[in-house]
Enzyme design. Structure first.
Site, PDB file in Angstrom:
ATOM      1  N   TYR A  62      20.627   9.401 -43.538  1.00 48.02           N
ATOM      2  CA  TYR A  62      21.417   8.161 -43.533  1.00 48.02           C
ATOM      3  C   TYR A  62      20.690   7.067 -42.746  1.00 48.02           C
ATOM      4  O   TYR A  62      20.610   5.916 -43.190  1.00 48.02           O
ATOM      5  CB  TYR A  62      22.779   8.471 -42.913  1.00 48.02           C
ATOM      6  CG  TYR A  62      23.788   7.346 -42.933  1.00 48.02           C
ATOM      7  CD1 TYR A  62      24.473   7.018 -44.105  1.00 48.02           C
ATOM      8  CD2 TYR A  62      24.097   6.642 -41.772  1.00 48.02           C
ATOM      9  CE1 TYR A  62      25.427   6.009 -44.115  1.00 48.02           C
ATOM     10  CE2 TYR A  62      25.044   5.634 -41.772  1.00 48.02           C
ATOM     11  CZ  TYR A  62      25.708   5.327 -42.947  1.00 48.02           C
ATOM     12  OH  TYR A  62      26.658   4.320 -42.951  1.00 48.02           O
ATOM     13  N   SER A  69      23.624  -0.262 -41.269  1.00 48.54           N
ATOM     14  CA  SER A  69      24.455   0.435 -40.277  1.00 48.54           C
ATOM     15  C   SER A  69      23.723   0.422 -38.933  1.00 48.54           C
ATOM     16  O   SER A  69      22.474   0.335 -38.912  1.00 48.54           O
ATOM     17  CB  SER A  69      24.666   1.893 -40.702  1.00 48.54           C
ATOM     18  OG  SER A  69      25.146   2.664 -39.617  1.00 48.54           O
TER      19      SER A  69
HETATM   20  P1  NAP Z   1      34.062   4.825 -47.937  1.00 53.18           P
HETATM   21  O1  NAP Z   1      35.387   4.445 -47.397  1.00 53.18           O
HETATM   22  O2  NAP Z   1      33.653   6.246 -47.959  1.00 53.18           O
HETATM   23  O3  NAP Z   1      33.967   4.211 -49.449  1.00 53.18           O
HETATM   24  C1  NAP Z   1      32.786   4.394 -50.162  1.00 53.18           C
HETATM   25  C2  NAP Z   1      32.848   3.614 -51.458  1.00 53.18           C
HETATM   26  O4  NAP Z   1      31.578   3.755 -52.120  1.00 53.18           O
HETATM   27  C3  NAP Z   1      33.901   4.124 -52.446  1.00 53.18           C
HETATM   28  O5  NAP Z   1      34.398   3.033 -53.181  1.00 53.18           O
HETATM   29  C4  NAP Z   1      33.092   5.060 -53.339  1.00 53.18           C
HETATM   30  O6  NAP Z   1      33.646   5.251 -54.649  1.00 53.18           O
HETATM   31  C5  NAP Z   1      31.799   4.275 -53.439  1.00 53.18           C
HETATM   32  N1  NAP Z   1      30.656   5.090 -53.834  1.00 53.18           N
HETATM   33  C6  NAP Z   1      30.106   6.162 -53.205  1.00 53.18           C
HETATM   34  N2  NAP Z   1      29.069   6.637 -53.896  1.00 53.18           N
HETATM   35  C7  NAP Z   1      28.941   5.843 -55.002  1.00 53.18           C
HETATM   36  C8  NAP Z   1      28.070   5.835 -56.111  1.00 53.18           C
HETATM   37  N3  NAP Z   1      27.080   6.748 -56.235  1.00 53.18           N
HETATM   38  N4  NAP Z   1      28.254   4.884 -57.068  1.00 53.18           N
HETATM   39  C9  NAP Z   1      29.245   3.965 -56.956  1.00 53.18           C
HETATM   40  N5  NAP Z   1      30.099   3.924 -55.922  1.00 53.18           N
HETATM   41  C10 NAP Z   1      29.955   4.854 -54.958  1.00 53.18           C
HETATM   42  O7  NAP Z   1      32.882   4.047 -47.178  1.00 53.18           O
HETATM   43  P2  NAP Z   1      32.943   2.849 -46.103  1.00 53.18           P
HETATM   44  O8  NAP Z   1      33.170   3.420 -44.777  1.00 53.18           O
HETATM   45  O9  NAP Z   1      33.812   1.774 -46.618  1.00 53.18           O
HETATM   46  O10 NAP Z   1      31.407   2.386 -46.141  1.00 53.18           O
HETATM   47  C11 NAP Z   1      30.958   1.303 -46.940  1.00 53.18           C
HETATM   48  C12 NAP Z   1      29.515   0.991 -46.554  1.00 53.18           C
HETATM   49  O11 NAP Z   1      29.455   0.669 -45.170  1.00 53.18           O
HETATM   50  C13 NAP Z   1      28.550   2.163 -46.748  1.00 53.18           C
HETATM   51  O12 NAP Z   1      27.302   1.689 -47.179  1.00 53.18           O
HETATM   52  C14 NAP Z   1      28.441   2.751 -45.365  1.00 53.18           C
HETATM   53  O13 NAP Z   1      27.253   3.461 -45.191  1.00 53.18           O
HETATM   54  C15 NAP Z   1      28.513   1.491 -44.530  1.00 53.18           C
HETATM   55  N6  NAP Z   1      28.923   1.712 -43.145  1.00 53.18           N
HETATM   56  C16 NAP Z   1      30.119   2.292 -42.855  1.00 53.18           C
HETATM   57  C17 NAP Z   1      30.473   2.493 -41.519  1.00 53.18           C
HETATM   58  C18 NAP Z   1      31.784   3.122 -41.128  1.00 53.18           C
HETATM   59  O14 NAP Z   1      31.965   3.386 -39.920  1.00 53.18           O
HETATM   60  N7  NAP Z   1      32.706   3.354 -42.022  1.00 53.18           N
HETATM   61  C19 NAP Z   1      29.594   2.083 -40.508  1.00 53.18           C
HETATM   62  C20 NAP Z   1      28.378   1.494 -40.843  1.00 53.18           C
HETATM   63  C21 NAP Z   1      28.058   1.307 -42.160  1.00 53.18           C
HETATM   64  P3  NAP Z   1      34.510   6.608 -55.009  1.00 53.18           P
HETATM   65  O15 NAP Z   1      35.835   6.438 -54.335  1.00 53.18           O
HETATM   66  O16 NAP Z   1      34.614   6.619 -56.494  1.00 53.18           O
HETATM   67  O17 NAP Z   1      33.720   7.752 -54.435  1.00 53.18           O
END
Ligand code: NAP
Length: 244
Positions: free
Chosen positions: A152, A139
């Site tokens: 984070y 990130s």
């Molecule tokens: P999100 O929409 O909150 O989705 C998170 C996903 O991770 C869901 O499928 C969730 O499953 C799963 N998950 C969470 N904890 C878990 C665990 N302990 N074991 C297995 N699965 C787990 O997140 P996102 O925004 O798509 O983010 C995806 C990645 O990109 C993350 O690493 C995040 O830090 C990174 N990121 C995101 C952003 C942003 O702006 N969104 C920016 C930079 C980086 P459940 O539904 O079962 O909980």
């Protein structure tokens, strides 16, 4: 070669878009989430429309024994993974003075230790095949830091060091390891940010908007492809041109 990908945290958001992108390239995919199997099945259906196999396996990526058992299941049911995307992540934000040890540990365990577990397990299979693609989702918080996200940012900066070290260890076996660092992406993770925070953030982004998950998935899909054969140990920012 039969391409098989494990995408952690792929029941929604960026992970779901990555699974669909890989399926569109003819890659068989494993959809993982912590608990929401029904949501994972919806993603799997979209992937199967590309004619590939899609397996939904809920498990907690912060649990080594569960990672081990599920990598074994994948190998038995689909074959050894050729692609691993360490995408699962959570936030538990708070200022340092108020952040508890539990909040710090939960974010490190889910966002960083999980990548260690999954990479250790999958890379031993990739080494035997002398082929592999590993992509770790970091990130911009891990590159620039972000107030209120000490846990984070530490996890996401850890992902960068981990990526570079492991790339050096696995390069001789034809396994590439890269990190993708997204800026703000429109997913559940960012949906509850206040309008004032969102507008202030957009002001610092050259493209003046947040990313769609598919725009991050396009980059991951390229790094996961056989075409990206000479790119390793890199951290690639997909942040719309952020000035921080
Ligand atoms: P999100 O929409 O909150 O989705 C998170 C996903 O991770 C869901 O499928 C969730 O499953 C799963 N998950 C969470 N904890 C878990 C665990 N302990 N074991 C297995 N699965 C787990 O997140 P996102 O925004 O798509 O983010 C995806 C990645 O990109 C993350 O690493 C995040 O830090 C990174 N990121 C995101 C952003 C942003 O702006 N969104 C920016 C930079 C980086 P459940 O539904 O079962 O909980």
């Amino acid at each position: 070669m039969k391409q098989i990908a494990i995408v952690t945290g792929s029941s929604r958001g960026i992970g779901a878009a990555i699974a669909e992108n890989l399926a569109s390239q003819g890659v068989h995919v494993v959809i993982n989430c912590r608990s929401n199997k029904e949501q994972g099945e919806l993603v799997a259906e979209k992937c199967r429309a590309y004619g590939v196999e899609a397996l939904v396996l809920p498990w907690d990526v912060a649990d080594f024994a569960a990672c081990e058992a599920n990598v074994k299941t994948v190998t038995e049911k689909l074959g050894a993974p050729t692609i691993l995307v360490n995408n699962a992540g959570i936030t538990q934000d708070g200022l340092l003075m108020r952040m508890t040890e539990e909040q710090f540990d939960a974010v490190i365990d889910t966002n960083l230790k999980s990548a260690f577990y999954m990479t250790k397990l999958c890379s031993s299979l990739m080494m035997k095949a002398r082929y592999g693609r590993i992509i770790n989702i970091s990130s911009v918080a891990g590159v620039y830091g972000n107030a209120g996200q000490a846990n984070y940012a530490a996890a996401k900066a850890g992902i960068i060091g981990f990526t570079k070290a492991v790339a050096k260890e696995l390069g001789s076996r034809n396994i590439t390891v890269n990190a993708v660092a997204p800026g703000f992406v429109e997913t559940d993770m960012t949906k509850d940010l206040g309008d004032n925070i969102k507008e202030a953030a957009k002001g610092n982004i050259a493209l003046k908007r947040f990313a769609q998950p598919e725009e991050i998935a396009a980059l991951v899909g390229f790094l996961a492809s056989p075409t990206a054969s000479y790119i390793t140990a890199q951290v690639i920012l997909a942040d719309g041109g952020m000035a921080l």
